[in-house]
Design a protein around this motif. Structure first.
Motif, PDB file in Angstrom:
ATOM      1  N   SER A   1      -3.251   4.034   3.566  1.00  0.00           N
ATOM      2  CA  SER A   1      -2.814   2.682   3.912  1.00  0.00           C
ATOM      3  C   SER A   1      -3.723   2.045   4.949  1.00  0.00           C
TER       4      SER A   1
ATOM      5  N   LEU B   1       0.827  -1.206   0.000  1.00  0.00           N
ATOM      6  CA  LEU B   1       0.000   0.000   0.000  1.00  0.00           C
ATOM      7  C   LEU B   1       0.862   1.258   0.000  1.00  0.00           C
TER       8      LEU B   1
ATOM      9  N   ASP C   1      -7.076   2.504  -1.458  1.00  0.00           N
ATOM     10  CA  ASP C   1      -5.884   3.267  -1.095  1.00  0.00           C
ATOM     11  C   ASP C   1      -5.655   4.396  -2.095  1.00  0.00           C
TER      12      ASP C   1
ATOM     13  N   VAL D   1       3.074  -0.530   7.739  1.00  0.00           N
ATOM     14  CA  VAL D   1       2.819   0.867   7.380  1.00  0.00           C
ATOM     15  C   VAL D   1       3.585   1.797   8.326  1.00  0.00           C
TER      16      VAL D   1
END
Length: 131
Positions: A75, A6, A55, A108
């Motif tokens: 994300s 992502l 996303d 993330v």
């Protein structure tokens, strides 16, 4: 790995544009079909495609407000969708969604300092060009 994917999709959009990012999403969805066990192919490819498109939809308007904010928000939306869609399609249950979300969120969060450094480098580069 989806948490990292992502973030990487956001960087592709930032450097190459929305069309390249959308193309990367489609290629990624196709690739997930090759790497997932046969019973999980539909769940994996569908979850990847939907989460990456979500996303993309969140990142695009937010990127002008701040790179780190855009990457983080998009994300989080993507990883929640990925987790829910995959678990529901693959197993018919959302019993393990919290573990899925936490695991992806760690990826993330680990990437955010790198995103911050990239943004600082961009700002520094823009200042030196305009000087």
């Amino acid at each position: 790995m989806i948490g990292l994917a992502l973030v990487l999709r956001d960087l592709v959009q930032r450097t190459l544009g929305v069309k390249w990012a959308a193309g990367a999403v489609l290629v990624g969805a196709g690739l997930s079909a090759f790497f997932a066990p046969p019973a999980l192919v539909v769940a994996s490819a569908t979850a990847f495609l939907l989460s990456e498109m979500a996303d993309l939809a969140v990142y695009t308007p937010l990127q002008k407000k701040g790179l780190v904010l855009a990457v983080f928000a998009s994300s989080v939306v993507g990883l929640v969708i990925d987790s829910a869609v995959f678990l529901y399609l693959a197993f018919g249950s959302l019993d393990y969604i919290s573990g899925q979300i936490v695991g992806k969120a760690w990826m993330v969060l680990a990437a955010l300092p790198i995103i911050h450094l990239i943004r600082r480098r961009e700002i520094k580069s823009m200042r030196s060009v305009s000087a």
